[in-house]
Design a protein around this motif. Structure first.
Motif, PDB file in Angstrom:
ATOM      1  N   MET A   1     -14.811  -4.184  29.526  1.00 35.51           N
ATOM      2  CA  MET A   1     -13.495  -3.772  28.907  1.00 35.51           C
ATOM      3  C   MET A   1     -13.835  -3.620  27.397  1.00 35.51           C
ATOM      4  O   MET A   1     -13.426  -2.539  27.003  1.00 35.51           O
ATOM      5  N   VAL A   2     -14.683  -4.284  26.721  1.00 32.04           N
ATOM      6  CA  VAL A   2     -15.202  -3.960  25.562  1.00 32.04           C
ATOM      7  C   VAL A   2     -15.829  -2.428  25.399  1.00 32.04           C
ATOM      8  O   VAL A   2     -15.518  -1.729  24.631  1.00 32.04           O
ATOM      9  N   TYR A   3     -16.681  -2.219  26.390  1.00 37.84           N
ATOM     10  CA  TYR A   3     -17.402  -0.823  26.492  1.00 37.84           C
ATOM     11  C   TYR A   3     -16.369   0.211  26.922  1.00 37.84           C
ATOM     12  O   TYR A   3     -16.405   1.338  26.270  1.00 37.84           O
ATOM     13  N   ALA A   4     -15.213  -0.050  27.668  1.00 42.20           N
ATOM     14  CA  ALA A   4     -14.225   0.906  27.756  1.00 42.20           C
ATOM     15  C   ALA A   4     -13.290   1.089  26.439  1.00 42.20           C
ATOM     16  O   ALA A   4     -12.924   2.531  26.209  1.00 42.20           O
ATOM     17  N   CYS A   5     -13.117   0.285  25.716  1.00 40.26           N
ATOM     18  CA  CYS A   5     -12.481   0.460  24.472  1.00 40.26           C
ATOM     19  C   CYS A   5     -13.184   1.261  23.496  1.00 40.26           C
ATOM     20  O   CYS A   5     -12.695   2.057  22.649  1.00 40.26           O
ATOM     21  N   ARG A   6     -14.475   0.921  23.488  1.00 42.65           N
ATOM     22  CA  ARG A   6     -15.505   1.626  22.545  1.00 42.65           C
ATOM     23  C   ARG A   6     -15.590   3.000  22.804  1.00 42.65           C
ATOM     24  O   ARG A   6     -15.309   3.783  22.099  1.00 42.65           O
ATOM     25  N   THR A   7     -15.731   3.362  24.199  1.00 41.16           N
ATOM     26  CA  THR A   7     -15.734   4.849  24.547  1.00 41.16           C
ATOM     27  C   THR A   7     -14.563   5.532  24.504  1.00 41.16           C
ATOM     28  O   THR A   7     -14.386   6.712  24.440  1.00 41.16           O
ATOM     29  N   SER A   8     -13.241   4.706  24.319  1.00 39.87           N
ATOM     30  CA  SER A   8     -12.030   5.320  23.951  1.00 39.87           C
ATOM     31  C   SER A   8     -11.704   5.269  22.465  1.00 39.87           C
ATOM     32  O   SER A   8     -10.551   5.565  22.066  1.00 39.87           O
TER      33      SER A   8
END
Length: 313
Positions: free
Chosen positions: A28-35
């Protein structure tokens, strides 16, 4: 909904499915970072693997690995509660707010334990003395310390450290002829570490004993300690900790123990329904502390108010 340029709060606590919880959070953290989220704040009431924060025998320091993985995934800020050791702060390359559950646990003692002035705070091992003495000072009661071991630990198993060192070899050339010889080294023998028998420093005679620690995982040692305190004259025995993992056959141990009267934990770790409804388990709600912390961080307010007049650990 787009989170580009937004401040994102991800709430994920550790549980018995610890590896799944960690990987879900990192995803989830990486998904938010790439978003393209502007700021990612992880709210983790119980930090997984926090007990593995120092090297014991030949084990790795897993808490540092978890911290590095979180920071590399993109966490900018961490909100947690009652870390096993405060030195875990240094593992993170981001801001860390280590909240305290002590105001809620102290209020529980005041409201739900009759005649709490006759209680004695008990440290289940000497390293917990600082936390226990801090609680005792605020409640104006005495404290005691349990010293020794209940049973032989697995550390007695041979892991190579007690074996004799290898004899070093020295090589060279003598009259153009190669040679190899050995010589004894002056290394003293390793002294065997003997654990003392179980003893109590202090008195619980005709008192209410409250055993305090930061984590309740395996309930069996707590049940044995409760029996030990009852044998030393305690009227009632309570087990108290901020994090209640209650793994294994925790429910059976709690129900079968006639000496352990109550288990008091907070809701930092989600519990199965059969444990949450057990009459011998009281769960203290600490969600207000996290809600206030999130509000202050979002509005850019000081966090010092949440750390005023509370225990040191």
């Amino acid at each position: 909904e787009s989170i580009r340029g937004k401040e994102v709060y991800i709430i994920q606590s550790g549980s018995k499915r610890v590896n799944n919880d960690v990987f879900e959070m990192l995803t989830m953290v990486y998904a938010c970072r790439t978003s393209c989220a502007r700021k990612i704040v992880a709210v983790i009431p119980y930090l997984p693997y926090s007990q593995q924060c120092r090297m014991r025998r030949r084990a790795c320091i897993t808490a540092k690995l978890i911290a590095k993985m979180m920071c590399n995934a993109g966490i900018n800020h961490l909100i947690t509660m009652d870390l096993h050791q405060r030195e875990i702060h240094g593992f993170f390359d981001c801001s860390v707010d280590n909240l305290r559950s002590s105001p809620f646990l102290l209020q529980y003692i005041l409201d739900n334990i009759p005649n709490y002035r006759d209680a004695v705070m008990v440290a289940r091992h000497p390293s917990a003395t600082r936390r226990v003495s801090s609680y005792a000072e605020r409640l104006r009661v005495n404290f005691a310390v349990i010293h020794g071991e209940l049973k032989e630990e697995e550390e007695q198993e041979l892991d190579g450290r007690t074996s004799p060192p290898p004899t070093p070899m020295v090589g060279g050339h003598l009259n153009t002829m190669p040679f190899v010889c050995s010589y004894p080294t002056p290394i003293p023998d390793i002294q065997q570490k003997i654990k003392p028998s179980l003893s109590l420093v202090g008195s619980v005679q005709d008192k209410i004993a409250i055993i305090l620690d930061d984590i309740i995982d395996d309930v069996e040692p707590w049940s044995l300690l409760a029996t030990f305190l009852k044998e030393n004259g305690a009227k009632k025995v309570y087990a108290m900790a901020p994090h209640g993992i209650l793994s294994g056959n925790a429910l059976d141990h709690i129900n079968k123990s006639h000496c352990l009267d109550k288990v008091i934990i907070t809701n930092t770790v989600p519990l199965p329904e059969e444990l949450a409804r057990n009459p011998k388990i009281d769960v203290v709600n600490v969600s207000k502390m996290f809600a206030e912390a999130i509000r202050r961080i979002h509005n850019g307010e000081s966090m010092s108010k949440l750390f005023t007049n509370i225990t040191e650990d």
